[in-house]
Write an enzyme that holds these catalytic residues in place. Structure first.
Site, PDB file in Angstrom:
ATOM      1  N   HIS A 140      -7.286  -6.043   0.373  1.00  0.00           N
ATOM      2  CA  HIS A 140      -6.139  -5.142   0.528  1.00  0.00           C
ATOM      3  C   HIS A 140      -5.342  -5.586   1.742  1.00  0.00           C
ATOM      4  CE1 HIS A 140      -3.988  -1.402  -0.213  1.00  0.00           C
ATOM      5  NE2 HIS A 140      -4.056  -1.124   1.077  1.00  0.00           N
ATOM      6  N   ASP A 154      -9.354  -6.168  -4.038  1.00  0.00           N
ATOM      7  CA  ASP A 154      -8.806  -4.955  -3.420  1.00  0.00           C
ATOM      8  C   ASP A 154      -9.610  -3.755  -3.889  1.00  0.00           C
ATOM      9  OD1 ASP A 154      -7.313  -2.778  -2.530  1.00  0.00           O
ATOM     10  OD2 ASP A 154      -5.401  -3.815  -2.811  1.00  0.00           O
ATOM     11  N   SER A 162       0.832  -1.192   0.000  1.00  0.00           N
ATOM     12  CA  SER A 162       0.000   0.000   0.000  1.00  0.00           C
ATOM     13  C   SER A 162       0.876   1.255   0.000  1.00  0.00           C
ATOM     14  CB  SER A 162      -0.962  -0.053   1.197  1.00  0.00           C
ATOM     15  OG  SER A 162      -1.978   0.907   1.072  1.00  0.00           O
TER      16      SER A 162
END
Length: 366
Positions: free
Chosen positions: A186, A151, A47
């Site tokens: 995610h 995600d 991320s």
């Protein structure tokens, strides 16, 4: 006397709680000089850590052999729409670089995606200026890129542009491995049944999808590796990051972590830098990310030191409440001139200095 006893009792309870949690807020080590191999360093991140891994790879490619970018966009992503200098970088970060069509009422045209061709030209310009490394250094590197099918935080159309960015810089196709077919939410991927189900996106953002992502990316970068250990031989240290911090808006935590296999105390090992995502740093998860993502088990069997730099949250100046790595410019207090994507950025300099410490010779050998 009663007040003194009360204060002492509270201190004892605090110390006991820290002992029970296995976490002490103090850094007890100086990051050691271990004479690690200076030409075998790699970096990865999830991320915001993925965005930072991409930035660091381009800025310091002369010192790296590869990068792992998990749910992250291309280098300097927030600058990817030509002529869009008036939009705040943070807005670009949360739209263009995460969910490009979040506020679109007219479908999802590619014009809203990160412009990887434009970014590749910007990178060539910055390399000529010397603010990032020469791009030729990338040609012998390996890049692992991952995007989960479920995600919804950093959409796959963004991560697709990370692949395209490297292709525009003319990396050989065999150097890039793009994992984009796993039904993952995610998070960082593991094969640990105690972690979140694969398709979820929730704390601690570490998911079980039946394979070790740490091993997969390290094997792509370094080639065939020995089987992961089940019991660690080395030591996870908490070290003082403050000697590496510059600038008043860096958002770097006072502490960082490093996993040092026992063999790396006497032999020269490789270094891998692993960057947490937003809300995964020490102040949110303690050492959950550094102990529960599988890096250490692969590293222990393969003479790899793992460096885990840490970012802390900040409510104002800089505005970084989730403890993210800087890929939109908060380290200059969100004001131009921006340097978050350059070698001169305080977070990038700090990571480089930490690596340099690990690769330097112990003082008694100088």
């Amino acid at each position: 006397m009663f007040h003194l006893l009360l204060i002492f009792s509270c201190w004892m309870l605090s110390s006991l709680a820290q002992a029970i949690d296995g976490e002490d807020s103090r850094a007890t080590f100086v990051l050691p000089a271990l004479n690690a191999l200076s030409d075998q360093t790699s970096i990865s991140g999830l991320s915001s850590g993925g965005f930072m891994a991409a930035q660091y790879h381009i800025a310091y490619s002369e010192n790296l052999v590869g990068a792992g970018i998990i749910a992250g966009g291309p280098w300097n992503c927030v600058a990817s729409i030509p002529g869009n200098d008036l939009t705040p970088k943070l807005v670009n970060a949360t739209t263009t670089c995460m969910d490009p069509c979040k506020y679109s009422w007219f479908g999802c045209p590619k014009s809203l995606y990160p412009n990887s061709r434009y970014l590749s030209e910007l990178a060539k310009t910055e390399a000529e200026r010397g603010s990032i490394a020469r791009l030729e250094n990338l040609f012998d590197d390996k890049v692992y890129i991952f995007s989960g099918l479920k995600d919804r935080t950093v959409k796959q159309v963004v991560v697709d542009q990370t692949v395209s960015f490297y292709e525009y810089l003319e990396l050989d196709g065999s150097a890039i491995r793009y994992d984009n077919s796993v039904a993952a939410g995610h998070g960082f991927i593991t094969d640990d049944l105690e972690n979140n189900q694969c398709g979820l996106t929730e704390k601690p953002w570490i998911n079980n999808c039946g394979f070790s992502q740490a091993r997969r990316l390290l094997e792509h970068i370094y080639g065939e590796l020995e089987v992961d250990v089940k019991e660690l031989s080395g030591e996870l240290i908490k070290f003082d990051q403050t000697p590496f911090i510059s600038g008043e808006y860096s958002s770097l935590d006072d502490i960082g972590y490093a996993y040092i296999p026992e063999s790396c105390r006497s032999e020269s090992c490789r270094v891998h830098v692993a960057l947490h995502g937003c809300r995964q740093g020490h102040e949110f998860l303690g050492n959950r990310f550094v102990s529960g993502t599988g890096y250490n088990e692969t590293a222990d069997a393969n003479q790899l030191i793992v460096l885990y730099p840490q970012v802390k949250p900040s409510s104002i100046m800089p505005l970084n409440p989730r403890g993210c790595w800087d890929f939109w410019g908060y380290s200059s207090n969100s004001l131009p001139p921006y340097h978050y994507y350059k070698r001169s950025a305080p977070q990038m300099k700090a990571i480089n200095q930490m690596v340099n410490r690990l690769t330097s010779k112990p003082t008694n050998e100088l």
